[in-house]
Design a protein around this motif. Structure first.
Motif, PDB file in Angstrom:
ATOM      1  N   ASN A 143       0.438  -1.067  -0.329  1.00 49.30           N
ATOM      2  CA  ASN A 143      -0.217  -0.109   0.048  1.00 49.30           C
ATOM      3  C   ASN A 143       0.697   1.067  -0.034  1.00 49.30           C
ATOM      4  O   ASN A 143       0.696   2.088   0.862  1.00 49.30           O
ATOM      5  N   GLY A 144       1.797   1.133  -1.370  1.00 48.96           N
ATOM      6  CA  GLY A 144       2.323   2.484  -1.165  1.00 48.96           C
ATOM      7  C   GLY A 144       4.327   2.775  -0.659  1.00 48.96           C
ATOM      8  O   GLY A 144       4.566   3.731  -0.788  1.00 48.96           O
ATOM      9  N   GLY A 145       4.302   1.465  -0.111  1.00 49.49           N
ATOM     10  CA  GLY A 145       5.743   1.473   0.761  1.00 49.49           C
ATOM     11  C   GLY A 145       5.806   2.446   1.623  1.00 49.49           C
ATOM     12  O   GLY A 145       5.229   2.728   3.013  1.00 49.49           O
ATOM     13  N   GLY A 146       6.754   3.429   1.081  1.00 48.05           N
ATOM     14  CA  GLY A 146       7.078   4.536   2.912  1.00 48.05           C
ATOM     15  C   GLY A 146       6.463   5.053   2.533  1.00 48.05           C
ATOM     16  O   GLY A 146       5.999   6.325   3.601  1.00 48.05           O
ATOM     17  N   ALA A 147       5.686   5.392   1.705  1.00 50.09           N
ATOM     18  CA  ALA A 147       3.740   6.501   1.769  1.00 50.09           C
ATOM     19  C   ALA A 147       3.161   5.779   2.249  1.00 50.09           C
ATOM     20  O   ALA A 147       2.234   6.831   3.402  1.00 50.09           O
ATOM     21  N   PHE A 148       3.288   4.716   2.636  1.00 48.90           N
ATOM     22  CA  PHE A 148       1.769   3.949   3.443  1.00 48.90           C
ATOM     23  C   PHE A 148       2.277   4.348   5.146  1.00 48.90           C
ATOM     24  O   PHE A 148       1.447   4.760   5.819  1.00 48.90           O
ATOM     25  N   LEU A 149       3.337   4.872   5.241  1.00 47.64           N
ATOM     26  CA  LEU A 149       4.027   5.880   6.866  1.00 47.64           C
ATOM     27  C   LEU A 149       2.605   7.463   7.237  1.00 47.64           C
ATOM     28  O   LEU A 149       2.671   7.025   8.039  1.00 47.64           O
ATOM     29  N   ILE A 150       2.200   7.959   6.001  1.00 46.55           N
ATOM     30  CA  ILE A 150       1.674   8.632   6.037  1.00 46.55           C
ATOM     31  C   ILE A 150       0.009   8.380   6.727  1.00 46.55           C
ATOM     32  O   ILE A 150      -0.209   9.234   7.785  1.00 46.55           O
ATOM     33  N   PRO A 151      -0.574   7.977   5.647  1.00 49.74           N
ATOM     34  CA  PRO A 151      -1.796   7.308   6.651  1.00 49.74           C
ATOM     35  C   PRO A 151      -2.058   6.374   7.315  1.00 49.74           C
ATOM     36  O   PRO A 151      -2.518   6.295   8.777  1.00 49.74           O
ATOM     37  N   TYR A 152      -0.419   5.502   7.762  1.00 43.94           N
ATOM     38  CA  TYR A 152      -0.671   4.945   9.361  1.00 43.94           C
ATOM     39  C   TYR A 152      -0.446   5.805  10.322  1.00 43.94           C
ATOM     40  O   TYR A 152      -1.012   5.570  11.607  1.00 43.94           O
TER      41      TYR A 152
END
Length: 512
Positions: free
Chosen positions: A44-53
């Protein structure tokens, strides 16, 4: 004060805030942190997933955790007793959570038993050149999907051992059992898994795996499914919404900063998930390089990651036996600290309802749970039964009761202001209208989206292609059965000695 002390002595209590925090972390940090989060982030987006997480953690995870803390800490009871004291008509919500925890406990123990066996299998790489064939063939002896009573001794023995250990811990009580287990095992877990991560980072190809995990795909942030995955991951990983944190909070002394403890638990849980992601994908990078394939060809989650991919990696890696013992040993510890929290929800409810002793309630709950667990999951069909029940009880049990309980408390009873006032008495983080909005609107809307998304997927295509009768009986049947049980259990009268009036007896001075 005397009545409060007597109540704490009868029900049990954590000896300090530190013990509670360790126990709550032990519950939150479970198998899903290790084998689910890394793959969810990767997909779900790799490093970008940390934002919604992170958004999901701050806007839904922690606010819901505070709600559970407020309910248990204010009303001083198991999930059913807490809801009964909140409003008598909401008691069934607590029993719904109890039934869910009972089902989770009987299959969760089986996975811990598998991890226990694999800890020893790692020493001599018993799976040979075909980890997948070994798992489903030699070890689980799984045939075609169905239900059988053919016992697999290699699963029966470790599963029985897991239940013996769990029953002993539960019989020892809140502090001497759960508390001490958490105080000892959580540091061991972080040390062992930290050592695994360090070893994984030294493997050739580790950087390839880390690049695959953390390289951001910013376009993913525009996809609703990515945000749904983040909210779902936070919700399932924090052990919220199905009675655990309500029960644990009821064992904490009144003069404690519960929101502050929640922040520690929430960020410790997320920190461990990030650590797991680093360790798992560093190892997968090595696996991909050694096999001459891309990381996406070896990446997996759940049972596939733990019992197929990692054994293959162990066979390839230098000092593979050490990696195996650390990995599967970590699964055992993480699983055990989570399992005791799940079964405690049931034991606490039985104790409150029938005024039973700790040992009596532990045996009354634990022995039937162990027998059911052995009958259902030590057979050649155990892996299929486990997979179906786990999927449906998580999606249509935990998610549904969580949404219903938030809506009932926030909108039906309008109790958020009084619960916030309770937490604010000793809390370091003042809760007010922003918290009301998050618990009353953001969290239930987000989880409803996750629920609808899962429902649409299951309607479009039968889960994992299982026969319809298995999905109907074991899957949808389990989701319906917990509701039926909840309604029936709520009709059983409480003993006269149990006060359901939140404004009287032990609770009166403390709630005002």
């Amino acid at each position: 004060m005397t009545s409060t002390t007597n109540e704490a002595q009868r029900r049990g209590a954590f000896s300090s805030r530190k013990v509670f925090i360790f126990a709550a972390i032990g519950s939150a940090v479970g198998l899903g942190n290790i084998w689910r989060f890394p793959y969810v982030a990767y997909e779900n987006g790799g490093g970008a997933f940390l934002i919604p997480y992170l958004v999901a953690l701050l806007t839904a995870g922690l606010p819901f955790l505070f709600l559970d803390y407020a309910l248990g800490h204010r009303y001083r009871g198991s999930a059913p007793l807490t809801f009964a004291r909140l409003r008598r008509k909401t008691e069934a919500l607590g029993w719904w959570q109890v039934a869910i925890c009972f089902l989770i406990a009987i299959y969760y123990a089986a996975v811990i038993a598998w991890a226990l066996r694999y800890t020893f299998f790692s020493v001599n790489e018993a799976w040979g050149d075909d980890p997948e064939g070994f798992l489903f063939g030699d070890f689980l002896q799984a045939g075609d999907p169905g239900v059988t009573l053919d016992v697999v001794v290699g699963v029966l023995v470790p599963l029985a051992l897991v239940w013996v250990v769990v029953l002993l811990i539960m019989a020892l009580g809140v502090q001497k059992g759960i508390g001490l287990l958490s105080l000892w095992f959580i540091p061991v877990l972080f040390i062992a898994f930290g050592a695994l991560v360090i070893r994984a980072l030294t493997l050739d190809g580790a950087s390839i795996g880390l690049d695959a995990l953390f390289s951001p795909s910013w376009d993913a942030l525009a996809e609703p499914g990515v945000w749904a995955a983040a909210f779902g991951q936070i919700f399932f990983s924090l052990s919220i919404g199905f009675g655990i944190m309500i029960t644990y909070a009821s064992y904490v002394d009144r003069h404690n900063d519960m929101p502050g403890a929640g922040f520690v638990v929430g960020f410790a849980n997320s920190g461990f998930e990030l650590l797991a992601g680093i360790g798992v994908f560093a190892a997968l990078g090595f696996m991909a390089q050694a096999s001459g394939v891309a990381v996406e060809d070896v990446a997996a989650d759940g049972l596939g990651l733990a019992f197929v991919v990692f054994p293959a990696l162990i066979s390839e890696a230098p000092a593979g036996a050490l990696i195996g013992v650390l990995f599967f040993g970590s699964l055992v510890i993480a699983g055990l600290t989570s399992l005791v929290s799940v079964i405690e929800v049931v034991i606490s409810a039985v104790r409150d309802k029938f005024e039973m002793t700790r040992v009596g309630a532990s045996m009354a709950v634990g022995v039937p749970a162990a027998l059911l667990s052995l009958v259902l999951f030590s057979t050649t069909s155990g892996v299929y039964v486990l997979d179906i029940i786990d999927h449906f009880i998580n999606q249509y049990g935990i998610l549904v009761v969580a949404v219903v309980s938030m809506v009932v408390v926030a909108w039906g009873l309008r109790e958020l202001p009084s619960l916030a006032a309770h937490l604010n008495r000793f809390g370091s983080l003042p809760l007010g209208r922003p918290w009301y909005a998050l618990v009353g609107f953001v969290a239930p809307v987000a989880l409803t989206y996750v629920l609808i998304d899962a429902l649409v997927a299951d309607i479009k295509e039968p889960y994992e292609g299982y026969p319809a009768w298995m999905l109907n009986v074991l899957g949808w049947g389990s989701a319906v059965a917990v509701v039926v049980f909840a309604v029936a259990a709520a009709q059983v009268r409480w003993r006269p000695e149990t006060s359901l009036d939140a404004e009287s007896d032990t609770l009166k001075k403390e709630i005002q």
